[in-house]
Scaffold this motif. Structure first.
Motif, PDB file in Angstrom:
ATOM      1  N   GLY A  75      31.215 -31.173 -11.502  1.00 11.96           N
ATOM      2  CA  GLY A  75      32.316 -31.033 -10.528  1.00 11.96           C
ATOM      3  C   GLY A  75      32.732 -32.460 -10.122  1.00 11.96           C
ATOM      4  N   VAL A  76      32.109 -33.329 -10.100  1.00 10.27           N
ATOM      5  CA  VAL A  76      32.464 -34.775  -9.722  1.00 10.27           C
ATOM      6  C   VAL A  76      33.141 -35.207 -11.251  1.00 10.27           C
ATOM      7  N   ILE A  77      32.701 -35.073 -12.226  1.00  6.74           N
ATOM      8  CA  ILE A  77      33.296 -35.504 -13.435  1.00  6.74           C
ATOM      9  C   ILE A  77      34.703 -34.864 -13.729  1.00  6.74           C
ATOM     10  N   GLY A  78      34.738 -33.556 -13.374  1.00  3.68           N
ATOM     11  CA  GLY A  78      35.940 -32.922 -13.536  1.00  3.68           C
ATOM     12  C   GLY A  78      37.119 -33.247 -12.568  1.00  3.68           C
ATOM     13  N   ALA A  79      36.530 -33.523 -11.259  1.00  5.36           N
ATOM     14  CA  ALA A  79      37.658 -34.121 -10.268  1.00  5.36           C
ATOM     15  C   ALA A  79      38.036 -35.520 -10.836  1.00  5.36           C
ATOM     16  N   LEU A  80      37.325 -36.315 -11.292  1.00  3.79           N
ATOM     17  CA  LEU A  80      37.837 -37.474 -11.843  1.00  3.79           C
ATOM     18  C   LEU A  80      38.873 -37.308 -12.856  1.00  3.79           C
ATOM     19  N   ALA A  81      38.436 -36.523 -13.598  1.00  2.00           N
ATOM     20  CA  ALA A  81      39.555 -36.005 -14.959  1.00  2.00           C
ATOM     21  C   ALA A  81      40.803 -35.414 -14.528  1.00  2.00           C
ATOM     22  N   ALA A  82      40.634 -34.745 -13.400  1.00  2.00           N
ATOM     23  CA  ALA A  82      42.040 -34.097 -12.930  1.00  2.00           C
ATOM     24  C   ALA A  82      42.673 -35.139 -12.396  1.00  2.00           C
ATOM     25  N   ALA A  83      42.145 -35.962 -11.385  1.00  2.00           N
ATOM     26  CA  ALA A  83      43.133 -37.186 -10.886  1.00  2.00           C
ATOM     27  C   ALA A  83      43.622 -38.083 -11.880  1.00  2.00           C
ATOM     28  N   ALA A  84      42.679 -38.291 -12.932  1.00  3.17           N
ATOM     29  CA  ALA A  84      43.421 -39.269 -14.044  1.00  3.17           C
ATOM     30  C   ALA A  84      44.528 -38.643 -14.710  1.00  3.17           C
ATOM     31  N   ALA A  85      44.400 -37.251 -15.142  1.00  2.00           N
ATOM     32  CA  ALA A  85      45.468 -36.628 -15.558  1.00  2.00           C
ATOM     33  C   ALA A  85      46.579 -36.477 -15.047  1.00  2.00           C
ATOM     34  N   ALA A  86      46.492 -36.427 -13.471  1.00  2.00           N
ATOM     35  CA  ALA A  86      47.704 -36.209 -12.865  1.00  2.00           C
ATOM     36  C   ALA A  86      48.425 -37.741 -12.551  1.00  2.00           C
ATOM     37  N   ASP A  87      47.719 -38.850 -12.986  1.00  2.00           N
ATOM     38  CA  ASP A  87      48.069 -40.084 -12.813  1.00  2.00           C
ATOM     39  C   ASP A  87      48.551 -40.523 -14.002  1.00  2.00           C
ATOM     40  N   ASP A  88      48.688 -39.389 -15.231  1.00  2.00           N
ATOM     41  CA  ASP A  88      49.255 -39.694 -16.450  1.00  2.00           C
ATOM     42  C   ASP A  88      48.241 -40.685 -17.138  1.00  2.00           C
ATOM     43  N   ARG A  89      47.068 -40.984 -17.083  1.00  2.32           N
ATOM     44  CA  ARG A  89      46.384 -41.929 -17.859  1.00  2.32           C
ATOM     45  C   ARG A  89      45.799 -41.102 -18.956  1.00  2.32           C
ATOM     46  N   PRO A  90      45.579 -42.092 -20.136  1.00  2.00           N
ATOM     47  CA  PRO A  90      45.379 -41.258 -21.414  1.00  2.00           C
ATOM     48  C   PRO A  90      44.093 -40.350 -21.196  1.00  2.00           C
ATOM     49  N   ALA A  91      43.792 -39.507 -22.281  1.00  2.07           N
ATOM     50  CA  ALA A  91      42.377 -38.754 -22.406  1.00  2.07           C
ATOM     51  C   ALA A  91      41.909 -39.131 -23.590  1.00  2.07           C
ATOM     52  N   ASP A  92      41.983 -40.349 -24.073  1.00  2.00           N
ATOM     53  CA  ASP A  92      41.330 -40.791 -25.286  1.00  2.00           C
ATOM     54  C   ASP A  92      39.832 -40.843 -24.954  1.00  2.00           C
ATOM     55  N   PRO A  93      38.923 -40.980 -26.025  1.00  7.17           N
ATOM     56  CA  PRO A  93      37.582 -41.115 -25.921  1.00  7.17           C
ATOM     57  C   PRO A  93      37.079 -42.212 -24.997  1.00  7.17           C
ATOM     58  N   ALA A  94      37.735 -43.431 -25.047  1.00 12.67           N
ATOM     59  CA  ALA A  94      37.439 -44.478 -24.403  1.00 12.67           C
ATOM     60  C   ALA A  94      37.465 -44.009 -22.772  1.00 12.67           C
ATOM     61  N   SER A  95      38.753 -43.567 -22.456  1.00  8.98           N
ATOM     62  CA  SER A  95      39.102 -43.330 -21.173  1.00  8.98           C
ATOM     63  C   SER A  95      38.254 -42.277 -20.427  1.00  8.98           C
ATOM     64  N   LEU A  96      37.654 -41.459 -21.237  1.00  5.77           N
ATOM     65  CA  LEU A  96      36.991 -40.175 -21.005  1.00  5.77           C
ATOM     66  C   LEU A  96      35.451 -40.561 -20.870  1.00  5.77           C
ATOM     67  N   ALA A  97      35.088 -41.499 -21.823  1.00  6.19           N
ATOM     68  CA  ALA A  97      33.682 -42.300 -21.463  1.00  6.19           C
ATOM     69  C   ALA A  97      33.689 -42.793 -20.130  1.00  6.19           C
ATOM     70  N   ALA A  98      34.638 -43.489 -19.597  1.00  2.10           N
ATOM     71  CA  ALA A  98      34.671 -44.259 -18.415  1.00  2.10           C
ATOM     72  C   ALA A  98      34.660 -43.262 -17.256  1.00  2.10           C
ATOM     73  N   LEU A  99      35.323 -42.192 -17.390  1.00  3.92           N
ATOM     74  CA  LEU A  99      35.386 -41.233 -16.309  1.00  3.92           C
ATOM     75  C   LEU A  99      33.973 -40.573 -16.371  1.00  3.92           C
ATOM     76  N   ALA A 100      33.392 -40.334 -17.312  1.00  2.47           N
ATOM     77  CA  ALA A 100      31.987 -39.671 -17.433  1.00  2.47           C
ATOM     78  C   ALA A 100      30.837 -40.500 -16.894  1.00  2.47           C
ATOM     79  N   ALA A 101      31.106 -41.905 -16.994  1.00  2.00           N
ATOM     80  CA  ALA A 101      29.978 -42.814 -16.677  1.00  2.00           C
ATOM     81  C   ALA A 101      30.364 -42.959 -15.109  1.00  2.00           C
TER      82      ALA A 101
END
Length: 276
Positions: free
Chosen positions: A209-235
């Motif tokens: 749930g935590v990682i999902g919330a971060l991913a949704a906020a990043a997507a709403a902010d039009d941040r890229p969903a490339d592997p490096a960005s997703l790794a930062a969200l996961a970490a």
């Protein structure tokens, strides 16, 4: 390249809402989690997503988990509609998944929104095209590797996570006392920010749930969903989850905690990261 994740790193991923924001611009997370057998997983993941900070959680699941989610978090939306990221699989089992649910999850994994894939949906993630963060624990990771024909991990958790990330094209987060986050390009992030008290039922559902919330906020902010960005969200999600566990234990004199305790401590962990 291997690096450790810090409070400053986590703080840089977080987004503070402004007066111009609405619930959609802060991120909408869709969640297909929980089951009649494990309804609590839905409650824990939804609670964690709200506590991490986003505009809306849209929960779509079975009848009993839906009722429990609404009893705990009545602000949750339970009708289909717009989402910007997904969490799927927490509290579900592959063996008991019905065909309609399989088709729905496959559709999510074939779309373009980032997806956090946990537990009972991991078997569907390897051939998907959506940007993905896979969140297995050690036994789930071993099963996933077996299905991919990679064989059992042989002691080196980091090398195994890299290999799985390369094979799936996804970011792979392997939960443990030290959480390993591996990207398909070989980048590895180690997160050591928790407490052994986190080794208890339901904390993995909170993490998703935590990682999902971060991913949704990043997507709403039009941040890229490339592997490096997703790794930062996961970490960052793993760091916040671990820190919330520490804070929850400290609030109880250093003693044991439950998964819901961790979810409830997340706002303090977020505030600490933002302050740094």
């Amino acid at each position: 390249m291997t690096r450790s994740w810090t409070i400053e790193d986590a703080g840089r991923v977080l987004r503070v809402p402004t007066a111009a924001d609405d619930k959609y611009s802060r991120g909408v997370l869709g969640m297909r989690t929980g089951s009649e057998a494990y309804p609590g997983a839905a409650v824990l993941g939804v609670e964690a997503a709200w506590r991490t900070g986003l505009g809306m959680v849209r929960y779509l699941g079975p009848v009993r988990p839906t009722a429990l989610v609404l009893a705990r978090r009545p602000e949750t939306v339970t009708a289909e509609g717009r989402v910007q990221a997904w969490v799927v699989g927490s509290g579900t089992e592959t063996a008991s998944r019905v065909r309609a649910e399989t088709d729905t999850v496959r559709g999510i994994l074939a779309d373009t929104d980032p997806v956090v894939v946990d537990a009972g949906a991991l078997d569907l993630a390897s051939s998907a095209s959506a940007p993905r963060i896979l969140t297995p624990h050690e036994r789930e990771h071993a099963r996933l590797r077996a299905a991919l024909g990679l064989g059992a991990p042989r002691g080196d958790r980091t090398a195994a996570a890299i290999e799985t990330a390369e094979a799936t094209g996804a970011v792979v987060l392997v939960k443990g006392a030290v959480t390993v986050v591996a990207a398909p390009d070989g980048t590895v992030i180690l997160v050591d920010a928790g407490t052994p008290w986190l080794a208890t039922a339901g904390t993995g559902d909170v993490l998703a749930g935590v990682i999902g919330a971060l991913a949704a906020a990043a997507a709403a902010d039009d941040r890229p969903a490339d592997p490096a960005s997703l790794a930062a969200l996961a970490a960052s999600g793993a760091w916040l989850h671990g820190r919330a566990g520490v804070l929850a234990s400290h609030a109880r004199g250093g003693g044991p905690i439950t998964a819901l305790d961790v979810a409830e401590a997340l706002p303090l962990a977020v505030a600490e990261a933002l302050a740094r």
